[in-house]
Structures are given as C-alpha cells and as structure tokens.
Scaffold this motif. Structure first.
Motif, short mmCIF file in Angstrom:
data_model
loop_
_atom_site.label_atom_id
_atom_site.label_comp_id
_atom_site.label_asym_id
_atom_site.label_seq_id
_atom_site.Cartn_x
_atom_site.Cartn_y
_atom_site.Cartn_z
N GLN A 46 5.36 31.36 15.52
CA GLN A 46 3.95 31.39 15.13
C GLN A 46 3.65 32.67 14.38
N GLU A 47 2.71 32.59 13.45
CA GLU A 47 2.40 33.73 12.59
C GLU A 47 1.18 34.52 13.06
N GLU A 48 0.62 34.18 14.22
CA GLU A 48 -0.61 34.82 14.65
C GLU A 48 -0.62 35.03 16.15
N ARG A 63 -8.11 38.18 16.05
CA ARG A 63 -6.92 37.46 15.57
C ARG A 63 -6.09 38.42 14.73
N ASP A 109 -2.82 38.64 12.17
CA ASP A 109 -1.82 37.98 11.32
C ASP A 109 -0.55 38.82 11.38
N ARG A 114 2.19 38.50 9.89
CA ARG A 114 2.89 38.70 8.62
C ARG A 114 2.36 39.92 7.89
N THR A 115 1.04 40.13 7.96
CA THR A 115 0.42 41.22 7.23
C THR A 115 -0.04 42.37 8.12
N GLU A 121 -2.87 42.30 9.52
CA GLU A 121 -4.33 42.32 9.43
C GLU A 121 -4.96 41.78 10.71
N THR A 122 -5.99 42.46 11.20
CA THR A 122 -6.72 42.05 12.39
C THR A 122 -8.16 41.74 12.00
N THR A 123 -8.64 40.56 12.42
CA THR A 123 -10.01 40.15 12.11
C THR A 123 -10.68 39.65 13.39
#
Length: 735
Positions: A424-426, A442, A444, A446-447, A449-451
């Motif tokens: 899974q990517e997240e 959440r 990501d 891969r990057t 990044e947190t949102t």
C-alpha cells in the motif's frame, strides 16, 4: 486493568521523557493540606444505608484478617440482598450529588464539548475505506464504508438502534482483505464478553452466524473465506461475570457456517492458564499464534503454515517457546517475518526471522535510547513508533532498516495509527493532546506528503492552554515525569488541581483528549498526569520498579507528585483531588490510606481494592505478575500492607471520596468497590462524605453510551470541584 480504555485509547506513540518546560526543581516538604474554605453552604453527608457485617475472621500466615463484607462479592444480578444494598447506595449518592452547585452546568458544558464530529482512523481493505463516525452527540459511533479515498460513503453499521439505552455497542471490526465481508464484535452492557457477527459489505446484509464467548480476541482473516479468532469454553450458567476464566483457544470460522462447525486450531489443554491469539501475515502465508500467561510483557510464539494443508491441519512450528521475552508481531512477506522484541534489548528492537532455511534471526533496527513502542510494515517501508519525551516521533525506514525520514510532531501529544499493509502507498495516523482533539492525517509514502483527513472543529482555543512536562523527585530521589495542563492566564496562581495516575502493567500514560477533563480546565482548574513507576514509559526497568514487592514505589511517586504540585504553587493547599481507574483506582485508594492529609477529594474508579482475593474472580488471576500471588506468604505480606480494603485508618480524617464502578464490570468485579465503600462508611474517618456510585448496565469503561459518560463525568467533576473549591456554577460561553 490492561486494555485500550485503561490507556484512553489504542497504543500511542507517546511523549514521556522530556519536553518544553522541563524542570528539575526539587519539591520541599509541605505542611498537611487544610480543607478548602468552601464558598457555599456545607451539604450534609447523607445517612448511609445499613450494611450487614459478618463476624468473619480468617487466619493467614500468622495474622487474623477480618472480612465482614464478603457477602458483597455476590453479583447484584444474582443476589437480591446485594441489589437492594446497591440501590440504597445509589439513592444516597444521587441525592447528595444532585445538590452540588454547578453540577448541571458541568453536564451542559461536557455535552457541548462532546458536540463535534469525531472520525476514527480509516482502515483500508481492497479499494474500500472503513471508519467510525460520530456527528457529536450520538450514544454510539456508526461504522461507515467509502468506495475509494474520494468516493461515496454510506453507513454500514449503526449500533444506536441495537438497544434503547445505548448500552449495546460496536466494539472491534475487521474487514476481509478485499473488503467483501466485515467481522465485528458486539459488547453488551460493558461486559468483556463479545459476540462476533458478520456483514456482507456490498449488500449490507447481516449473515446468519453468531460466534459466542469471545473475550480479548483478535480477528485474523485467512483470505476471504474465513478467519481465526479466540474464545473461551462456555462458562457455567450464572458464573459468566464472576468465575475465573481458563482455556482460551484459537478457532477457525468459515464464513457461512455455524459456530458448531468451527475448527480448533491452537490450544494447550495441559496448560489452561495460557491464552492464545492469532494474527495472519499480509500475504496470507503464516498465522502467528501469540500465547500469554498473564499481563506481564512475556509471550511465546508459534507459527502455522497456512499453505501446508486444510484449516485445522496446518503444520505448526515453535519459534519462541519460553515466556521469557516480549514479542510483537509486525508482519511478513514470504519467508520473512518481523517482530518487535525486548529479547536482549530492554527498550526493544526490530528483528527479522528468515524461514527460507533453518530459522535465523537478524537485527533490522537495533535498540536505541528511546523505547520502541511498535512498528508497522506499510508499502515498502517500516514505520517505527518511539516514546520520546514530550513529542511523538515516528521513524520511516526501508525494509532493511535504513532510515529515510522522521515524522516529528513538535507539540506535546500522542500520535497513533500508522496502519496498512505491504504494497500500500499510504498510511493514516492521528495526533491528540490534552488540549487538542484527535486530528487524522494521511501520509503518502511515495512522496512523504502528509495531509489532513479529518480535523475536528472545537468550541475552545487550544492555544489558551499550556501543556508542559516536568520532572520531580520521588521519595527515593528517582526523577518522575509529570504532565501539567492549565490555562495560560492562570500560570503563577495556585488553583484546584486534579492529579491522575495509573502506574501498572507496563502501560504508558500519554497525552490524550477528554471533553470531561476539558470542562475541569475551562472552569479554572489544573490537571496533572504523573507517569509513575510500574507503567511502560521507560521500558522493562520502569515497569519492574513498580510491581510486586516494589509496588510501594508507585504510591510514593504519586504522593510525591501531589507534594510537588503544592510546593511549586500549582495546586492550592487543601485543593488537591486525585483520580485513577482500574489499577489507578487501587493507586488512589492506597495513597489516600497512606496520606489522607494530602488530598481534599478522591475518586477511585473501577478499582482493584481487595488485594487478598483479587485473583479469585474473572481475569484477576492474570494480574499476579504485577501484584503477586496471595497464596504465597511473601507476596501476601506485601499485599496485606497496602490493600485498600484492609488498611483504612480509623481515627484519621479522610478526604471526601466518591467510589465509582459499573454493575456489569466483569474485569475488575464491582465487589471490590462494594466492599471498600462499605468499609469506608463504617470507619471513623471524619465527617466528609464517602459515597458509592454504581452505573447500571456498565462495565469497565468500554462501550459506555455518551449519555452515561456525560452524567458520570458531571457527577464526578462536581464532587471533586466542590471539595477542592473549584467554582463551576456558571456555564462557560463558547467562543
């Protein structure tokens, strides 16, 4: 006792060692606290209901021990006399609590503070996301399913219709790997017994099967066809909520079949004291059986090869036979399995087991200064959660243990979650603190990044409150951490203060959000959480320093916390209240016996209070790793010295005490609270009230409907506020 609710939620990546506001100032001895000068007329202590005394005295290890209230060990459900006594106690306490000034205003404010949308950590299965949602004031949260991250959502289960009083609750829920079927557990009236049900996710149709007598179980899916779960043998009729439990085994259930067709997968009939749970690796290759003999963090591990045959015929292998170390299964891919363990590492490390040949262990992430609280394998990464002072830290590594980034939350608080599966990517996690309701994020992978996924909208400004952590000296000089929370505008003023503690079973007390506690803070009180010895804040040594014959260290630490708060001008003299639940209830009652002069009011909640007979009921036998065995003389002598029921000091003025419990508590049976309250009321310990409040159709805490939470919270806070001088008479206007 140990459970999610004793730590106010699931396991947290927590802040427990040092933080902004660190101080090592030494508390000076203080004079005994005087009673607060109440600004309102004194409410008369009610006449207590008459309590029958037995002329029961038993001799043990050369001492005579009276137990005049043993008849109160019977359940109110089976004894009309006990039920009548409980009704009389509730009538007396309800009449008193109803007179407390500000009680209704507190209830209204607690309700207002609960009135915000709450969403749990999402769990992904296939392309679906599952999560709990409460619009604010529902008694129970609903379970939602969403088709994709941005897809349409719908209610899958609504427990609010399961009972008129809201006491039938949705407990655990686990979707199958592709999200086609969801297994969930139902809790009735707060009992620890669970019933497992299933629902077809696409149609919303409930399946016919009902699996009974699960208790402290995991649900581990084996593909889409069935799952592993744990259950006990059916208890004798009438003994469900009192008798000790033995024989917990792992069973396999195939979807669409009755429980009678379930297959026994793992059991130890020659050692019925052992209990077993199952987990399954993400690729479905291995089932990992974790075995326990109590609540100590020592476990045995066995494997089932799920590709070796049909259910019930799987090949078994042992990888950790003895109960010498702790093992926390992380996940596995193919022939590699990962565990967090304290074997050779008191603060834990991440290990890999290679099963491609002869079983071989290797260290993936070595032990470090901070304690490794847990790990998750998500995507092609590990997310390692550490206890690190006043900030939560999660470290992301590759599958070889090489760090790639750290997730640092600069505020004092607790982060938890980080769930997911390899591939899974997240991942999702939440952050909460004493002044901040949980926010879901959440990430990501891969990057990086947190949102935000779900942000609560609160009716107060978190920045109005100061959260700090200090270290104070205990009786023997040990430095103990303590969180202190109060309005910034009150810094420099001594105010009524509520001190909370637990100190047992290797459980770390971390910053969490509580609307009930926030009502106390809004009214102008301070809150303190002492991370005393016996807990899990600093690994094995910290736990060991507060159990068995060292249990007195926990009490000394808590007493020293109270003295420090007064000496530092945080708590007003004569205005210190103490509160704790379960093992924390034992803590509160024990320190009140030892230092009744220090406290103005106390609330021992669902406490373990008869230390000479605790092991005779339900799960009590599992606690001997922390408390000792009453049948052993050395342990008995220690227990006898601090057992709250047996050490009430006649002729000494005691603080006001509100004892609280639930009539359906089958973890710490309410007999503990019944007997202790009866002994308090019979003793000559001053004229302050010593009341018992028994919640109907409630247990150890989990599953309690919101209405009951608000009512009990208002009663308890109003009682503590009155006796500490905290003025709560006017409702706080929301900004």
């Amino acid at each position: 006792m140990p459970a999610a609710e004793d730590a106010e939620g699931a396991a947290h990546v927590s802040a427990e060692r040092h933080a902004t506001g660190l101080t090592t100032a030494i508390a000076q001895p203080t004079a005994p606290a005087a009673a607060p000068q109440l600004a309102m007329p004194r409410i008369a202590t009610p006449a207590y209901p008459p309590t029958r005394r037995l002329p029961l005295v038993e001799r043990a290890f050369g001492q005579d021990v009276a137990d005049p209230y043993r008849w109160l060990e019977q359940s109110p459900a089976s004894s009309p006399e006990v039920a009548q006594w409980v009704a009389g106690q509730n009538a007396a306490s309800a009449a008193y609590l109803a007179q407390l000034p500000g009680r209704d205003a507190l209830a209204a404010r607690i309700r207002s503070l609960f009135d915000y949308e709450r969403i749990s950590l999402p769990r992904r299965a296939g392309k679906s996301y599952f999560y709990l949602r409460n619009p604010g004031l529902s008694n129970q949260s609903e379970l939602y399913v969403r088709a994709g991250l941005d897809g349409e959502e719908r209610v899958l289960l609504d427990p609010n219709g399961w009972s008129k009083d809201g006491t039938v609750a949705l407990d655990a829920w686990v979707p199958s790997p592709q999200g086609r079927t969801l297994a969930y557990t139902v809790q009735v009236a707060g009992s620890d017994w669970r019933t497992i049900r299933l629902i077809d996710v696409r149609s919303g149709r409930l399946l016919d099967e009902t699996l009974a007598w699960a208790n402290d179980t995991t649900i581990a899916w084996v593909g889409e066809e069935g799952f592993l779960y744990s259950r006990f043998p059916e208890p004798a009729k009438g003994a469900e909520h009192l008798a000790p439990v033995y024989g917990k085994a792992v069973w396999y259930h195939r979807v669409g079949t009755p429980q009678a067709a379930d297959l026994l997968v793992y059991a130890t009939p020659d050692h019925p004291e052992q209990g077993h749970k199952a987990a399954v690796s993400a690729d479905g290759r291995w089932a990992v059986i974790t075995s326990e003999v109590g609540t100590l963090p020592v476990r045995a591990i066995h494997l089932l090869d799920l590709r070796s045959g049909k259910p019930g015929q799987w090949a078994q292998a042992s990888i950790a036979d003895g109960f010498d170390n702790d093992w926390k299964f992380v996940d596995g891919i193919g022939d590699r399995l990962w565990f967090v363990s304290n074997m050779g590492a008191p603060r834990y490390r991440l290990l890999e087991l290679d099963l491609s040949g002869a079983p071989a262990w290797k260290v993936v992430v070595p032990e470090r200064e901070q304690q490794l609280a847990g790990a998750n394998a998500v995507g092609d990464r590990f997310i390692l959660s550490y206890l690190n002072g006043g900030s939560s830290v999660a470290v992301v590594t590759d599958l070889k243990g090489k760090p790639s980034r750290a997730i640092t939350l600069n505020d004092i608080g607790s982060a938890s979650g980080f769930g997911g599966r390899p591939g899974q990517e997240e991942t999702f996690y939440q952050f909460a603190s004493f002044n901040r309701a949980p926010t879901i994020y959440r990430m990501d992978l891969r990057t990086g990044e947190t949102t935000p996924f779900a942000q609560p909208r609160m009716s107060f400004n978190p920045d109005d409150y100061l959260v700090e952590q200090r270290f104070y000296p205990s009786k023997d000089g040990t430095k103990v951490p303590m969180y202190i929370v109060r309005k910034r505008s009150l810094v420099g003023r001594a105010v009524p203060t509520l001190l909370y503690g637990y100190g047992g079973f290797d459980i770390a007390m971390t910053p969490t959000f509580s609307p009930v506690r926030m009502a106390w803070l809004e009214a102008g009180g301070a809150f303190a959480l002492a991370n005393i010895r016996g807990g899990g804040e600093f690994g094995r040594a910290w736990h060991d320093a507060g159990r068995l014959d060292k249990k007195q260290n926990s009490f000394d630490d808590f007493i020293a916390a109270g003295e420090y708060l007064i000496a530092q001008g945080i708590a007003a003299k004569g205005s210190l209240a103490v509160q704790g639940g379960s093992n924390g209830g034992l803590l509160v009652a024990a320190v009140v016996n030892q230092r009744p002069d220090l406290f103005a009011a106390a609330n021992p909640d669902v406490g373990v209070l008869d230390m000479l007979r605790f092991d005779r009921f339900t799960a009590g036998r599992l606690w001997t790793g922390d408390y000792g065995r009453p049948e052993n003389e050395a342990d008995w002598q220690v227990l006898r010295r601090y057992s709250p029921y047996h050490n009430i000091a006649d002729g000494t003025d005691y603080p006001a005490i509100l004892v609280t419990t639930g009539d359906s508590d089958d973890r710490v049976v309410p007999a503990h609270s019944f007997k202790y309250a009866a002994a308090l009321q019979a003793a000559k310990i001053g004229d302050r009230p010593h009341l018992l409040r028994v919640e109907s159709r409630a247990g150890h805490g989990a599953g309690k409907p919101l209405d009951k939470t608000i009512a009990s919270g208002a009663d308890t806070l109003a009682f503590l506020a009155y006796w500490t001088g905290l003025k709560t008479g006017a409702a706080v206007t929301a900004p």
